[in-house]
Design an enzyme around this catalytic site. Structure first.
Site, PDB file in Angstrom:
ATOM      1  N   SER A   1       0.847  -1.199   0.000  1.00  0.00           N
ATOM      2  CA  SER A   1       0.000   0.000   0.000  1.00  0.00           C
ATOM      3  C   SER A   1       0.875   1.238   0.000  1.00  0.00           C
ATOM      4  O   SER A   1       1.982   1.229   0.560  1.00  0.00           O
ATOM      5  CB  SER A   1      -0.882   0.027   1.247  1.00  0.00           C
ATOM      6  OG  SER A   1      -1.542   1.271   1.351  1.00  0.00           O
TER       7      SER A   1
ATOM      8  N   TYR B   1      -1.600  -0.742  10.094  1.00  0.00           N
ATOM      9  CA  TYR B   1      -1.776  -1.130   8.683  1.00  0.00           C
ATOM     10  C   TYR B   1      -0.525  -0.743   7.887  1.00  0.00           C
ATOM     11  O   TYR B   1       0.041  -1.564   7.149  1.00  0.00           O
ATOM     12  CB  TYR B   1      -3.014  -0.441   8.113  1.00  0.00           C
ATOM     13  CG  TYR B   1      -3.271  -0.696   6.646  1.00  0.00           C
ATOM     14  CD1 TYR B   1      -3.820  -1.894   6.204  1.00  0.00           C
ATOM     15  CD2 TYR B   1      -2.971   0.275   5.690  1.00  0.00           C
ATOM     16  CE1 TYR B   1      -4.056  -2.124   4.852  1.00  0.00           C
ATOM     17  CE2 TYR B   1      -3.211   0.060   4.341  1.00  0.00           C
ATOM     18  CZ  TYR B   1      -3.751  -1.140   3.924  1.00  0.00           C
ATOM     19  OH  TYR B   1      -3.985  -1.365   2.585  1.00  0.00           O
TER      20      TYR B   1
HETATM   21  N1  LIG Z   1      -8.472  -0.415  -2.305  1.00  0.00           N
HETATM   22  C1  LIG Z   1      -7.433   0.384  -2.108  1.00  0.00           C
HETATM   23  O1  LIG Z   1      -7.483   1.595  -2.339  1.00  0.00           O
HETATM   24  C2  LIG Z   1      -6.145  -0.182  -1.590  1.00  0.00           C
HETATM   25  C3  LIG Z   1      -5.113   0.718  -1.298  1.00  0.00           C
HETATM   26  C4  LIG Z   1      -3.911   0.225  -0.831  1.00  0.00           C
HETATM   27  C5  LIG Z   1      -3.702  -1.136  -0.711  1.00  0.00           C
HETATM   28  N2  LIG Z   1      -4.721  -2.000  -1.002  1.00  0.00           N
HETATM   29  C6  LIG Z   1      -4.447  -3.409  -0.835  1.00  0.00           C
HETATM   30  O2  LIG Z   1      -4.942  -4.146  -1.952  1.00  0.00           O
HETATM   31  C7  LIG Z   1      -5.333  -5.457  -1.534  1.00  0.00           C
HETATM   32  C8  LIG Z   1      -6.751  -5.757  -1.979  1.00  0.00           C
HETATM   33  O3  LIG Z   1      -7.657  -4.914  -1.293  1.00  0.00           O
HETATM   34  P1  LIG Z   1      -9.143  -4.575  -1.823  1.00  0.00           P
HETATM   35  O4  LIG Z   1      -9.237  -3.113  -1.837  1.00  0.00           O
HETATM   36  O5  LIG Z   1      -9.430  -5.384  -3.038  1.00  0.00           O
HETATM   37  O6  LIG Z   1     -10.023  -5.048  -0.592  1.00  0.00           O
HETATM   38  P2  LIG Z   1     -10.882  -6.376  -0.314  1.00  0.00           P
HETATM   39  O7  LIG Z   1     -11.360  -6.206   1.102  1.00  0.00           O
HETATM   40  O8  LIG Z   1     -11.871  -6.594  -1.389  1.00  0.00           O
HETATM   41  O9  LIG Z   1      -9.824  -7.561  -0.374  1.00  0.00           O
HETATM   42  C9  LIG Z   1      -9.208  -8.144   0.745  1.00  0.00           C
HETATM   43  C10 LIG Z   1      -9.632  -9.602   0.846  1.00  0.00           C
HETATM   44  O10 LIG Z   1      -8.816 -10.246   1.827  1.00  0.00           O
HETATM   45  C11 LIG Z   1      -9.619 -11.233   2.446  1.00  0.00           C
HETATM   46  N3  LIG Z   1      -9.037 -11.611   3.742  1.00  0.00           N
HETATM   47  C12 LIG Z   1      -9.004 -10.883   4.889  1.00  0.00           C
HETATM   48  N4  LIG Z   1      -8.418 -11.585   5.877  1.00  0.00           N
HETATM   49  C13 LIG Z   1      -8.036 -12.783   5.347  1.00  0.00           C
HETATM   50  C14 LIG Z   1      -7.402 -13.937   5.879  1.00  0.00           C
HETATM   51  N5  LIG Z   1      -7.021 -14.004   7.162  1.00  0.00           N
HETATM   52  N6  LIG Z   1      -7.171 -14.979   5.058  1.00  0.00           N
HETATM   53  C15 LIG Z   1      -7.576 -14.931   3.755  1.00  0.00           C
HETATM   54  N7  LIG Z   1      -8.200 -13.864   3.201  1.00  0.00           N
HETATM   55  C16 LIG Z   1      -8.439 -12.807   3.991  1.00  0.00           C
HETATM   56  C17 LIG Z   1     -10.986 -10.567   2.596  1.00  0.00           C
HETATM   57  O11 LIG Z   1     -12.020 -11.509   2.822  1.00  0.00           O
HETATM   58  C18 LIG Z   1     -11.095  -9.810   1.286  1.00  0.00           C
HETATM   59  O12 LIG Z   1     -11.785 -10.566   0.300  1.00  0.00           O
HETATM   60  C19 LIG Z   1      -5.145  -5.484  -0.007  1.00  0.00           C
HETATM   61  O13 LIG Z   1      -3.880  -6.043   0.285  1.00  0.00           O
HETATM   62  C20 LIG Z   1      -5.152  -4.022   0.369  1.00  0.00           C
HETATM   63  O14 LIG Z   1      -4.452  -3.757   1.575  1.00  0.00           O
HETATM   64  C21 LIG Z   1      -5.935  -1.552  -1.434  1.00  0.00           C
END
Ligand SMILES: NC(=O)c1ccc[n+]([C@@H]2O[C@H](COP(=O)([O-])OP(=O)(O)OC[C@H]3O[C@@H](n4cnc5c(N)ncnc54)[C@H](O)[C@@H]3O)[C@@H](O)[C@H]2O)c1
Length: 261
Positions: A153, A168
């Site tokens: 991130s 985080y």
């Molecule tokens: N959306 C953004 O703007 C953003 C920004 C920075 C980083 N990210 C990173 O991108 C990635 C995807 O995020 P997203 O935005 O698609 O959110 P999202 O919540 O759709 O995806 C995260 C997924 O991880 C799963 N998860 C949580 N705990 C878990 C565990 N213990 N075991 C297995 N699965 C588990 C959740 O069920 C969820 O489906 C993440 O790593 C997030 O930190 C996203």
């Protein structure tokens, strides 16, 4: 898209964190399926219905009948990760690629984070990344090839996130360091590892922002828009495929210019 361009033809791609149709993990699964991959979709919230729903959505959006195996996993547990990777190998014979998009997020400030919540954040985001990478690398070492893409991130780079607090950010900083170390240790064995730092991608992670706050944040982004899950998925495709054959240990920003460094 050129329908003949199949960057992941018959590659077995494990995508972790793929249960939400709004998420980066699902967008990556759909894009990889378009490119000929067999999909292993792992998530703590995965079950047969979710996997069927994913396959249906892929078919609706692409016309492709994708080979999707859904396996429930809790990446906090090494045993759970090993079992999920074994299920993938049992079904498809091997794995070629791991995209770890699983994470939790929380925006509490430094003085408001109880010790157990810190441990949980590190347990899922960092130890979880370690666990699933370790399980996949055991297979990659046997075949002397494989690609890993971890999702970190911009919070790790800029000192905290827009929706993520210090726990985080710290967990994601660890994911960057972990990925670089994997790249150095396993490069000689044909294994590449790279990390993506997204910011402001329109998934459920941004649901905590109200409209006014969201509009203010978007106004401060040089590209003047939020990112789509597909924007992050495109970077995953580049890093998972031979398009990036000489790229390892890299950190790719997908942030619309939010953080330029
Ligand atoms: N959306 C953004 O703007 C953003 C920004 C920075 C980083 N990210 C990173 O991108 C990635 C995807 O995020 P997203 O935005 O698609 O959110 P999202 O919540 O759709 O995806 C995260 C997924 O991880 C799963 N998860 C949580 N705990 C878990 C565990 N213990 N075991 C297995 N699965 C588990 C959740 O069920 C969820 O489906 C993440 O790593 C997030 O930190 C996203």
């Amino acid at each position: 898209m050129n329908q003949n361009l199949q960057l992941l033809q018959n590659k077995v791609c494990v995508i972790v964190g793929a249960s939400s149709l709004r998420g980066i993990g699902y967008a990556t699964a759909e894009l990889f399926a378009r490119h000929g991959a067999k999909i292993v979709a792992l998530d703590i919230a995965m079950n047969d219905d979710v996997a069927k729903g994913m396959a249906q959505e892929i078919e609706t959006n692409t016309g492709i009948t994708a080979d999707v195996l859904g396996v429930q996993v809790d990446i906090q547990s090494p045993e759970s990760c090993n079992a999920a990777i074994k299920a993938a190998v049992d079904r498809f014979g091997t794995i070629d690629c791991l995209v770890n998009s699983a994470a939790i997020v929380n925006g509490k400030g430094m003085l408001s984070i109880p010790s157990d919540e810190f441990d949980q954040m590190i347990g899922v985001n960092l130890k979880g990344a370690f666990n699933i990478c370790q399980s996949a690398i055991r297979i990659f070492v046997e075949k002397q090839s494989g690609t890993i893409v971890n999702l970190a991130s911009s919070a790790a780079q800029r000192g905290g996130g827009l929706v993520g607090g210090p726990h985080y950010a710290a967990s994601k900083g660890g994911v960057i360091s972990l990925t670089r170390t994997i790249a150095r240790e396993f490069g000689p064995q044909g294994i590449r590892a790279n990390v993506i730092c997204p910011a402001m991608i329109e998934t459920s992670m941004l649901d905590v922002l109200d409209e006014t706050r969201l509009a203010g944040i978007i106004d401060a982004i040089p590209l003047k828009k939020a990112g789509r899950p597909l924007d992050a998925a495109n970077a995953c495709l580049f890093l998972a495929s031979d398009m990036s054959a000489f790229v390892t240990g890299a950190t790719i920003d997908v942030n619309g210019g939010t953080h330029i460094h």
